[in-house]
Design an enzyme around this catalytic site. Structure first.
Site, PDB file in Angstrom:
ATOM      1  CG  ASP A   1       1.241   5.308  -4.355  1.00 18.00           C
ATOM      2  OD1 ASP A   1       0.319   5.883  -4.210  1.00 18.00           O
ATOM      3  OD2 ASP A   1       3.027   4.944  -3.812  1.00 18.00           O
TER       4      ASP A   1
ATOM      5  CG  ASP B   1      -2.448   5.891  -1.069  1.00 18.28           C
ATOM      6  OD1 ASP B   1      -2.671   5.281  -0.569  1.00 18.28           O
ATOM      7  OD2 ASP B   1      -1.615   7.281  -0.477  1.00 18.28           O
ATOM      8  CD  GLU B   2      -1.157   1.298  -3.411  1.00 20.77           C
ATOM      9  OE1 GLU B   2      -0.088   1.007  -4.135  1.00 20.77           O
ATOM     10  OE2 GLU B   2      -0.742   1.425  -2.212  1.00 20.77           O
TER      11      GLU B   2
END
Length: 363
Positions: A15, A109-110
């Site tokens: 993350d 983003d993860e």
């Protein structure tokens, strides 16, 4: 009730830390160390993300910009730039694929990674996570946190424990004790409404949830009962779902200063074509359709494509086609973004079946 059988896997949840805000601080060094909110400016604006400096004042995503400004008078608002976010996200994912094809992105983003069997033949998922985070920082200048566990559910929770710029490993023997002591509000997927309902039922920790019978959970949570019954016992066998077989390979870049000269534009396209060649060779594929993407300073966008009879993967061949596409039509305003992609690849989709066994290796 159907009970799931847990198998030992090695799952990493990566993350990026305050991704949108961190990108803004990366691209504008003057913002580093300052409270930054992405979006939210104006009377009705809603914040998309906040830097850690802003979070100290209580500013958070989905908050009205007007409220955030009251909480943090020195808050600096910046606009979103999803083209830039996607550019960096693609760079991060390329790092993931160095280790495994079993990558499941949740957002820009993860992502989850299954490294039970990995390309580096590394035994320790903890060391893999450390390597990945270091490579992300070296390549992008941004920090990432990670959670390592035998399943996706626990890995997701673990990645939040040592944020920012940290990681947490929960080994198979630690899963149950970890979940028993965990506050119920920190269980991934248990939102505010469910949390309040559980509080009313005397469920404040994982241990409290584990002490409830399946019949009790079914009475109060209906179809979600089996999920809650299993997760608190460390049973969550959802696989990392990968769509790794590529349909296209591309590269694009947003420039800090708009490009006004054809000479500069060609130079930038030459650099992108070199990057495309690298990615094609790395993926061991060739393509037939080349697409040029141009975004102008007024944010208008155009794409131009050409399909060849044969497959290509060389930089010179790619650049030759891109050059043709560039001068196919007259250029508009100054250019802020250029991109090249190639599809109609010569790869064939292969279904990969992975069998997981009890591994007596370092976690």
């Amino acid at each position: 009730m159907k009970t799931l059988i847990s198998k030992h896997r090695k799952i990493i949840h990566v993350d990026m830390d305050a991704f949108y805000a961190s990108v803004a601080q990366l691209d504008n060094p003057e913002l580093k160390g300052k409270p930054v909110a992405v979006g939210g400016d104006g009377r009705r604006g809603v914040i998309a993300a906040a830097s850690y400096e802003a979070r100290k004042f209580g500013v958070k995503s989905a908050m009205a910009g007007s409220l955030a400004k009251k909480l943090c008078p020195d808050l600096i608002f910046v606009t979103t730039d999803f083209t830039r976010y996607k550019e960096i996200s693609n760079q991060v994912r390329e790092i993931f694929y160095e280790y495994t094809d079993l990558v499941e992105p949740l957002s820009l983003d993860e992502a989850y990674l299954d490294v039970t069997i990995n390309k580096k033949k590394m035994q320790s998922a903890t060391l893999i996570a450390e390597e990945i985070r270091k490579k992300i920082f070296k390549k992008t200048g941004l920090n990432a946190s990670a959670g390592i566990a035998p399943n996706k559910f626990v890995a997701k929770i673990a990645s939040d424990i040592n944020k920012p710029n940290g990681q947490k490993t929960i080994t198979p023997t630690e899963v149950i004790p970890f979940l028993e002591t965990l506050q119920i509000r920190k269980f991934y997927g248990v939102g505010k409404v469910t949390t309040q309902k559980m509080y009313q039922l005397g469920i404040f920790t994982g241990a409290d949830l584990k002490n409830k019978t399946f019949v009790f959970l079914e009475e109060h949570f209906k179809s979600s009962a089996e999920h809650y019954y299993n997760i608190v016992r460390g049973i969550h066998n959802s696989p990392v779902r990968s769509s790794r077989t590529r349909k296209s390979i591309g590269a694009e870049h947003t420039y800090l200063e708009n490009l006004t000269s054809e000479v500069y534009i060609l130079k930038k396209l030459e650099i992108l074509s070199i990057e495309i060649e690298k990615r094609l060779l790395k993926a061991n594929v060739k393509g037939r359709t080349i697409t040029l993407k141009i975004k102008y300073s007024d944010f208008t966008q155009t794409t131009r494509s050409k399909t060849l009879e044969g497959f290509i993967d060389g930089q010179l061949d790619i650049f030759k086609i891109v050059k043709e596409l560039l001068f196919q039509e007259k250029l508009g305003n100054s250019v802020r973004l250029l991109g090249i992609s190639i599809n109609n690849l010569n790869n064939q989709e292969v279904e990969k079946k992975h069998q997981y066994i009890q591994l007596k290796l370092d976690f």
